[in-house]
Design a protein around this motif. Structure first.
Motif, PDB file in Angstrom:
ATOM      1  N   ASP A 119       0.853  -1.183   0.000  1.00  0.00           N
ATOM      2  CA  ASP A 119       0.000   0.000   0.000  1.00  0.00           C
ATOM      3  C   ASP A 119       0.897   1.243   0.000  1.00  0.00           C
ATOM      4  O   ASP A 119       1.657   1.468   0.949  1.00  0.00           O
ATOM      5  CB  ASP A 119      -0.899  -0.024   1.238  1.00  0.00           C
ATOM      6  N   ARG A 121       0.314   4.213   0.528  1.00  0.00           N
ATOM      7  CA  ARG A 121       0.051   5.165   1.615  1.00  0.00           C
ATOM      8  C   ARG A 121       0.707   4.742   2.922  1.00  0.00           C
ATOM      9  O   ARG A 121       0.801   5.545   3.859  1.00  0.00           O
ATOM     10  CB  ARG A 121      -1.459   5.301   1.814  1.00  0.00           C
ATOM     11  N   ARG A 246      -1.851  -4.028   5.606  1.00  0.00           N
ATOM     12  CA  ARG A 246      -2.823  -3.960   4.516  1.00  0.00           C
ATOM     13  C   ARG A 246      -2.048  -3.858   3.207  1.00  0.00           C
ATOM     14  O   ARG A 246      -1.004  -3.194   3.155  1.00  0.00           O
ATOM     15  CB  ARG A 246      -3.768  -2.762   4.656  1.00  0.00           C
ATOM     16  N   VAL A 247      -2.548  -4.520   2.163  1.00  0.00           N
ATOM     17  CA  VAL A 247      -1.843  -4.514   0.873  1.00  0.00           C
ATOM     18  C   VAL A 247      -2.823  -4.165  -0.237  1.00  0.00           C
ATOM     19  O   VAL A 247      -4.048  -4.233  -0.079  1.00  0.00           O
ATOM     20  CB  VAL A 247      -1.181  -5.886   0.590  1.00  0.00           C
ATOM     21  N   TRP A 248      -2.258  -3.807  -1.367  1.00  0.00           N
ATOM     22  CA  TRP A 248      -3.028  -3.589  -2.590  1.00  0.00           C
ATOM     23  C   TRP A 248      -2.914  -4.824  -3.474  1.00  0.00           C
ATOM     24  O   TRP A 248      -1.854  -5.462  -3.542  1.00  0.00           O
ATOM     25  CB  TRP A 248      -2.495  -2.394  -3.364  1.00  0.00           C
ATOM     26  N   ARG A 300      -7.658  -1.714  -8.782  1.00  0.00           N
ATOM     27  CA  ARG A 300      -7.100  -1.925  -7.433  1.00  0.00           C
ATOM     28  C   ARG A 300      -8.140  -2.425  -6.451  1.00  0.00           C
ATOM     29  O   ARG A 300      -9.282  -1.950  -6.421  1.00  0.00           O
ATOM     30  CB  ARG A 300      -6.499  -0.617  -6.913  1.00  0.00           C
ATOM     31  N   GLU A 302      -8.186  -3.382  -2.198  1.00  0.00           N
ATOM     32  CA  GLU A 302      -7.457  -3.320  -0.922  1.00  0.00           C
ATOM     33  C   GLU A 302      -7.945  -4.432  -0.009  1.00  0.00           C
ATOM     34  O   GLU A 302      -9.142  -4.724   0.031  1.00  0.00           O
ATOM     35  CB  GLU A 302      -7.667  -1.963  -0.254  1.00  0.00           C
ATOM     36  N   ASN A 305      -4.093  -7.957   5.660  1.00  0.00           N
ATOM     37  CA  ASN A 305      -3.059  -8.989   5.515  1.00  0.00           C
ATOM     38  C   ASN A 305      -2.626  -9.509   6.877  1.00  0.00           C
ATOM     39  O   ASN A 305      -1.457  -9.358   7.268  1.00  0.00           O
ATOM     40  CB  ASN A 305      -1.872  -8.411   4.742  1.00  0.00           C
TER      41      ASN A 305
END
Length: 515
Positions: A119, A121, A246-248, A300, A302, A305
């Motif tokens: 991510d 961000r 958290r991942v994309w 994308r 989200e 994880n």
């Protein structure tokens, strides 16, 4: 054996003989009767090698001299002469299957491929807020897990030594001159020293030559930029830290897929490295720009994880099911039923009320392609029976008989009349005018825009002289309507100019206006 028994046996033998005599026809008469019956059924004799040969009596083929074979015609008076008549045996041998056309609510299933990415961000650089020399690295390899507040390195800084001396001097006079004390303390705060580090200096009264650099975030070290002994200035990046909680999930969507994707669509995906597990998420972003090289746009999703199982650069396969609301209550047919020639889409319809299988070709207009079926816009009705398997076999039979087929479309009555008289179709008009364009893509777009107007029979654009030749039915459309359609596609005509918005939609190679 008594006399009565002998009498019964003789009577039985005489009865059998009389029955044979009265009810058994001579062999010659029966064969002659069968021959007349078969001859009555045979209306046409044809050649096995040249099925276009149709003769009304037996003989030899005029092309190859083979013996003609009978083509039995049963109840064909009511059958369309353009239809293909097959026997039940030939249909079974060719494995021809049919099904009825039904109305359904179409769902298009898209299969997308992509990768796990961090991510953006949650990416952060750990920098040095004070200039100096790196004396020690507590975190010295990529991939190490760090938490907020953890010691990362120790740095020696002459400027920091001076600032500590100023603080210790200000502590002595903080009651008399609190402003000086606050300024000295604030200077250390600006260099990102924690309150605990400043208190330790005040309480000890000693200057610390090496100061700890602590992490201001938690995550994984994805890059280490310094080594022990390096001199760094203020703002130098020491580590790159990525929070992977958290991942994309970034998928590649081709141009043809984009009309069926929108924000909020549910997307399920699997990870190649984690078989047996299915993840799901919602589409939260669709890239508004298509990659000029790969011709794809990023889609994308989200997702959380937990446990860090999803790692950046893992390959994923996603499936999104898009409800085509604009095509609700449309006819749906199997993909295998359609024979596609590039310009025409045809199917074979089974004619009703016939004892044996009889099929006729039908041109149809297709909508979107679903996973294994098509949406039908025009050309079929609900309840009609079409060939869904073995359509090529039926088409081959049509070609052998010289009837209209996939590669040999039937000519309309107007076309036949024009062909006989060597003149344009009755009620049609031929015109030509200039249209701006550059390449073969322009040619396809210009001709397609013209042909999309109902009543246009022919459209050809010449790239060299920029002239399009149009043939259309004046009762159905006008020249202005055709020129407006071409201008709407982004190409200027002699009378109408394409809007700036439509022109900007053209690919770079098709843009003809000079700046």
């Amino acid at each position: 054996m008594n006399r009565q028994t002998i009498f019964l046996i003789i009577t039985l033998i005489i009865g059998i003989f009389l029955g044979w005599l009265f009810f058994h026809a001579p062999v010659g008469m029966k064969e002659e009767s069968d021959h007349h019956s078969d001859t009555a059924k045979v209306a046409v004799w044809t050649c096995a090698m040249h099925p276009q040969i149709h003769m009304d009596q037996p003989g030899k083929c005029p092309i190859c001299a083979m013996e003609l074979i009978p083509l039995l015609q049963t109840n064909t008076d009511s059958i369309d002469p353009d239809a293909i008549h097959l026997t039940k045996e030939s249909v079974q041998l060719a494995n021809v299957l049919t099904s009825f056309v039904t109305i359904q609510n179409p769902v298009k299933e898209l299969r997308l491929y992509g990768k796990i990415q961090a991510d953006e961000r949650l990416l952060q650089n750990q920098v040095s807020h004070i200039p100096g020399r790196i004396e020690k690295l507590m975190v010295n390899f990529t991939g190490e897990q760090v938490v907020k507040g953890q010691k990362l390195a120790q740095i020696y800084s002459p400027e920091l030594v001076t600032a500590q001396q100023e603080l210790l001097e200000a502590v002595k006079t903080k009651l008399a001159q609190p402003e000086i004390y606050s300024a000295a303390k604030e200077k250390l705060h600006q260099w990102k020293l924690t309150e605990g580090q400043i208190s330790a200096i005040e309480n000890s009264g000693n200057i610390q030559t090496d100061i700890d650099i602590v992490s201001n975030t938690s995550g994984i070290v994805t890059s280490r930029r310094v080594n022990t002994g390096d001199y760094v200035s203020q703002g130098t990046v020491l580590y790159e830290i990525s929070d992977l909680s958290r991942v994309w999930v970034l998928f590649d969507a081709y141009e043809s897929d984009l009309p069926f994707l929108k924000k909020g669509d549910k997307l399920g995906f699997t990870v190649q490295a984690l078989p047996g597990i299915t993840y799901s998420g919602a589409v939260i972003f669709i890239d508004p720009v298509i990659d000029a090289v790969n011709r794809v746009a990023k889609v994308r999703v989200e997702i959380g994880n937990p446990g860090g199982k999803l790692k950046p650069e893992m390959f994923v396969t996603g499936i999104v099911k898009s409800d085509l609301t604009e095509y609700r209550n449309r006819l749906i047919i199997p993909k295998s039923a359609v024979l596609w020639t590039g310009k025409r889409s045809v199917v074979y319809v089974k004619l009703p009320n016939s004892e044996e299988p009889v099929f006729k070709i039908r041109d149809i207009e297709l909508g979107p392609l679903l996973e294994s079926s098509y949406v039908v816009m025009n050309g079929l009705k609900e309840g009609e029976e079409i060939v869904t398997q073995g359509a090529f076999s039926v088409d081959a039979a049509a070609q052998l008989e010289g009837k209209s087929s996939m590669m040999n479309p039937a000519e309309t009555e107007k076309e036949l009349q024009a062909k006989d008289q060597n003149q344009p179709l009755i009620g049609t008009v031929e015109e030509h005018f200039k249209v701006s364009g550059n390449c073969d893509m322009c040619k396809e777009r210009i001709e397609g825009a013209a042909k999309s107007v109902a009543g246009v029979l022919k459209a050809e654009w010449n790239k060299s002289d920029k002239v399009v030749h149009i043939q259309f039915d004046a009762n159905m459309t006008s020249l202005d309507a055709i020129e407006k359609s071409i201008a709407k596609a982004g190409h200027d005509t002699e009378k109408f100019k394409a809007s700036e918005a439509d022109y900007k939609l053209l690919p770079e190679c098709c843009r003809y206006r000079t700046k």
